[in-house]
Design an enzyme around this catalytic site. Structure first.
Site, short mmCIF file in Angstrom:
data_model
loop_
_atom_site.label_atom_id
_atom_site.label_comp_id
_atom_site.label_asym_id
_atom_site.label_seq_id
_atom_site.Cartn_x
_atom_site.Cartn_y
_atom_site.Cartn_z
N ASN A 194 1.00 -1.15 0.08
CA ASN A 194 0.00 0.00 -0.17
C ASN A 194 0.64 1.27 0.00
O ASN A 194 1.46 1.76 1.12
CB ASN A 194 -0.88 -0.03 1.13
CG ASN A 194 -1.70 1.17 1.19
OD1 ASN A 194 -1.70 1.97 0.74
ND2 ASN A 194 -2.92 0.90 2.12
N ASP A 250 5.07 -6.37 -3.49
CA ASP A 250 4.40 -7.42 -2.83
C ASP A 250 5.56 -8.50 -2.53
O ASP A 250 6.34 -9.19 -3.54
CB ASP A 250 3.54 -8.30 -3.94
CG ASP A 250 2.93 -9.10 -3.43
OD1 ASP A 250 3.24 -9.78 -2.29
OD2 ASP A 250 1.74 -9.45 -4.03
N ASN A 285 8.66 -7.92 9.55
CA ASN A 285 7.50 -7.92 10.12
C ASN A 285 6.36 -8.29 9.50
O ASN A 285 5.37 -8.69 10.06
CB ASN A 285 7.47 -6.43 10.57
CG ASN A 285 6.11 -6.10 11.26
OD1 ASN A 285 5.24 -6.49 12.39
ND2 ASN A 285 5.35 -5.40 10.19
N TYR A 338 -0.14 -20.81 9.69
CA TYR A 338 0.41 -19.34 10.14
C TYR A 338 0.98 -19.82 11.43
O TYR A 338 2.05 -19.44 11.54
CB TYR A 338 -1.05 -18.60 10.56
CG TYR A 338 -0.57 -17.34 11.47
CD1 TYR A 338 -0.13 -16.19 10.80
CD2 TYR A 338 -0.81 -17.50 12.79
CE1 TYR A 338 0.11 -15.11 11.29
CE2 TYR A 338 -0.36 -16.15 13.40
CZ TYR A 338 0.23 -15.03 12.85
OH TYR A 338 0.52 -13.99 13.33
N LYS A 376 5.15 -19.08 12.22
CA LYS A 376 5.69 -18.49 13.30
C LYS A 376 6.65 -19.21 13.92
O LYS A 376 7.71 -18.97 14.61
CB LYS A 376 4.61 -17.93 14.24
CG LYS A 376 3.59 -16.80 13.44
CD LYS A 376 4.67 -15.51 13.27
CE LYS A 376 3.58 -14.41 12.42
NZ LYS A 376 4.70 -13.43 11.97
N SER A 399 -9.15 -8.01 10.38
CA SER A 399 -9.41 -9.19 9.50
C SER A 399 -10.05 -10.34 10.64
O SER A 399 -10.82 -10.85 9.98
CB SER A 399 -8.38 -9.52 8.42
OG SER A 399 -7.27 -9.18 8.93
N1 LIG Z 1 -1.96 -8.38 15.41
C1 LIG Z 1 -1.96 -9.20 16.17
O1 LIG Z 1 -2.70 -9.71 16.98
C2 LIG Z 1 -0.59 -10.05 16.04
C3 LIG Z 1 -0.23 -10.92 16.93
C4 LIG Z 1 0.85 -11.64 16.89
C5 LIG Z 1 1.76 -11.31 15.85
N2 LIG Z 1 1.45 -10.59 14.95
C6 LIG Z 1 2.31 -10.32 13.67
O2 LIG Z 1 2.99 -9.07 13.61
C7 LIG Z 1 3.08 -8.58 12.26
C8 LIG Z 1 2.39 -7.35 11.89
O3 LIG Z 1 1.10 -7.61 11.72
P1 LIG Z 1 0.10 -6.49 12.39
O4 LIG Z 1 -0.62 -7.17 13.43
O5 LIG Z 1 0.61 -5.37 12.43
O6 LIG Z 1 -0.93 -6.71 11.05
P2 LIG Z 1 -1.18 -5.66 9.84
O7 LIG Z 1 -1.58 -4.16 10.35
O8 LIG Z 1 -2.10 -6.15 9.08
O9 LIG Z 1 0.31 -5.41 9.13
C9 LIG Z 1 0.52 -6.36 8.18
C10 LIG Z 1 1.66 -5.48 7.28
O10 LIG Z 1 2.16 -6.56 6.51
C11 LIG Z 1 2.09 -6.16 4.96
N3 LIG Z 1 2.00 -7.09 4.09
C12 LIG Z 1 0.92 -7.93 4.00
N4 LIG Z 1 1.09 -8.62 3.02
C13 LIG Z 1 2.15 -8.37 2.07
C14 LIG Z 1 2.75 -8.72 1.10
N5 LIG Z 1 2.33 -9.56 0.23
N6 LIG Z 1 3.82 -7.77 0.78
C15 LIG Z 1 4.39 -6.99 1.40
N7 LIG Z 1 3.67 -6.74 2.54
C16 LIG Z 1 2.77 -7.28 3.03
C17 LIG Z 1 0.87 -5.39 5.15
O11 LIG Z 1 1.00 -4.02 4.02
P3 LIG Z 1 0.10 -4.05 2.53
O12 LIG Z 1 -1.19 -4.80 2.99
O13 LIG Z 1 0.16 -2.98 2.43
O14 LIG Z 1 1.17 -4.75 1.78
C18 LIG Z 1 0.96 -4.66 6.46
O15 LIG Z 1 1.94 -3.34 6.18
C19 LIG Z 1 2.59 -10.06 11.52
O16 LIG Z 1 3.93 -10.80 11.21
C20 LIG Z 1 1.87 -10.79 12.45
O17 LIG Z 1 1.80 -12.02 12.15
C21 LIG Z 1 0.48 -10.03 15.09
#
Ligand SMILES: NC(=O)c1ccc[n+]([C@@H]2O[C@H](COP(=O)([O-])OP(=O)(O)OC[C@H]3O[C@@H](n4cnc5c(N)ncnc54)[C@H](OP(=O)(O)O)[C@@H]3O)[C@@H](O)[C@H]2O)c1
Length: 274
Positions: A44, A68, A95, A160, A164, A201
């Site tokens: 994005n 991507d 990340n 998933y 991890k 989501s």
């Molecule tokens: N939220 C939670 O509860 C939670 C808990 C444990 C771990 N995590 C981990 O934290 C990390 C960050 O997630 P978040 O929670 O901050 O969620 P998020 O807001 O959905 O962020 C995910 C990021 O990854 C990017 N992304 C997704 N698909 C991509 C692709 N094909 N190419 C490049 N970039 C991509 C997205 O950007 P675009 O869509 O712009 O590409 C976005 O910037 C992840 O690894 C997730 O597994 C999250």
């Protein structure tokens, strides 16, 4: 690909994937506050541009790369473009992430393949291309974003949680290989994090509770852990307790316990045979 300031700078540079929202966005702001130049990556571009504008207040240079990361050629293209601009990466933050929810028998293999490309293959590729320069300079930091699920097989999020777990094992292994070069490898294992699209989501009904933590707080704890060269960073007492409990339970009991919890709280059901 665009830069918001000239790339010639003496500041250290942090490359952050998945910086367009959530934890990555908050981490990028944190690094900018601390005076790091940034390379921010996600699909994005508009969101990355908004982030770059926010970071400008700290007079740092921000390079936006809209890519991507599930595309196998993406990492090489990123690396080449940074080489051309003579940008050296001091901190690599893996990340970017996505979720796939549902019974494995019903989910689309295309989505799971994308997840593996993003959360395993892209992490390996990025680490592979930036390590030689870190080794040569005898310094560098890597932050891999895992999850409390790194410690648990999770039914209905099987690929998933397995991805991890990969991150945790991979990081533990290379940390020991890289010690002699002064390179640190930290794994961030957050629990339920709000201010993210990931949670939107999943449609978590309760955004704020003792079980959740906002992305900015997670990023702050992660940053401090990275500076302190910690191997594992688990933000929050509840998550620490969860992980420690998981460590002592046999995996078979773990998976069936988590299956029960997920079935009750998320309403997922395994399709009945016949
Ligand atoms: N939220 C939670 O509860 C939670 C808990 C444990 C771990 N995590 C981990 O934290 C990390 C960050 O997630 P978040 O929670 O901050 O969620 P998020 O807001 O959905 O962020 C995910 C990021 O990854 C990017 N992304 C997704 N698909 C991509 C692709 N094909 N190419 C490049 N970039 C991509 C997205 O950007 P675009 O869509 O712009 O590409 C976005 O910037 C992840 O690894 C997730 O597994 C999250």
């Amino acid at each position: 690909m665009k830069t918001t300031e000239p790339s010639i700078s003496k500041k250290p540079t942090a490359l952050i994937t998945g910086a367009s929202s959530g934890i990555g966005y908050a981490l990028a702001k944190r690094f900018a506050q601390e005076g790091y130049d940034l390379v921010i990556i996600a699909r994005n571009e508009a969101a990355l541009t908004a982030l770059a504008t926010e970071c400008q207040t700290h007079t740092v240079s921000v390079l936006i790369i809209a890519k991507d990361l599930t595309q196998p050629a993406a990492v090489q293209e990123i690396y080449q473009s940074l080489e051309e601009k003579q940008i050296t990466i001091d901190v690599l933050v893996n990340n970017a992430g996505m979720g796939v929810w549902g019974a494995f028998s019903e989910t689309a293999i295309e989505e799971e393949t994308q997840l593996v490309e993003l959360q395993i293959m892209a992490v390996m590729r990025l680490t592979k291309v930036f390590l030689p320069s870190m080794i040569k300079r005898q310094t560098g930091k890597i932050l891999n974003v895992g999850s409390v699920y790194s410690y648990t097989p999770v039914p209905y999020q099987s690929v998933y949680s397995a991805s991890k777990a990969f991150l945790l094992f991979f990081s533990d292994a290379i940390r020991n290989e890289l010690k002699e070069y002064g390179i640190t490898v930290t794994v961030l294992c957050p629990g339920i994090t709000t201010q993210t699209n990931f949670r939107t989501s999943l449609a978590t009904k309760k955004e704020k509770s003792f079980l959740t933590m906002p992305a900015e707080q997670v990023a702050q704890i992660a940053y401090q852990g990275l500076l302190r060269k910690k191997a594992i960073v688990i933000p929050g007492l509840v998550n620490k307790l969860y992980v420690n409990l998981m460590r002592f339970l046999p995996r078979a009991i773990l998976a069936s316990g988590v299956h029960w919890i997920v079935s009750v709280f998320r309403g997922f059901k395994v399709p009945k045979k016949g």
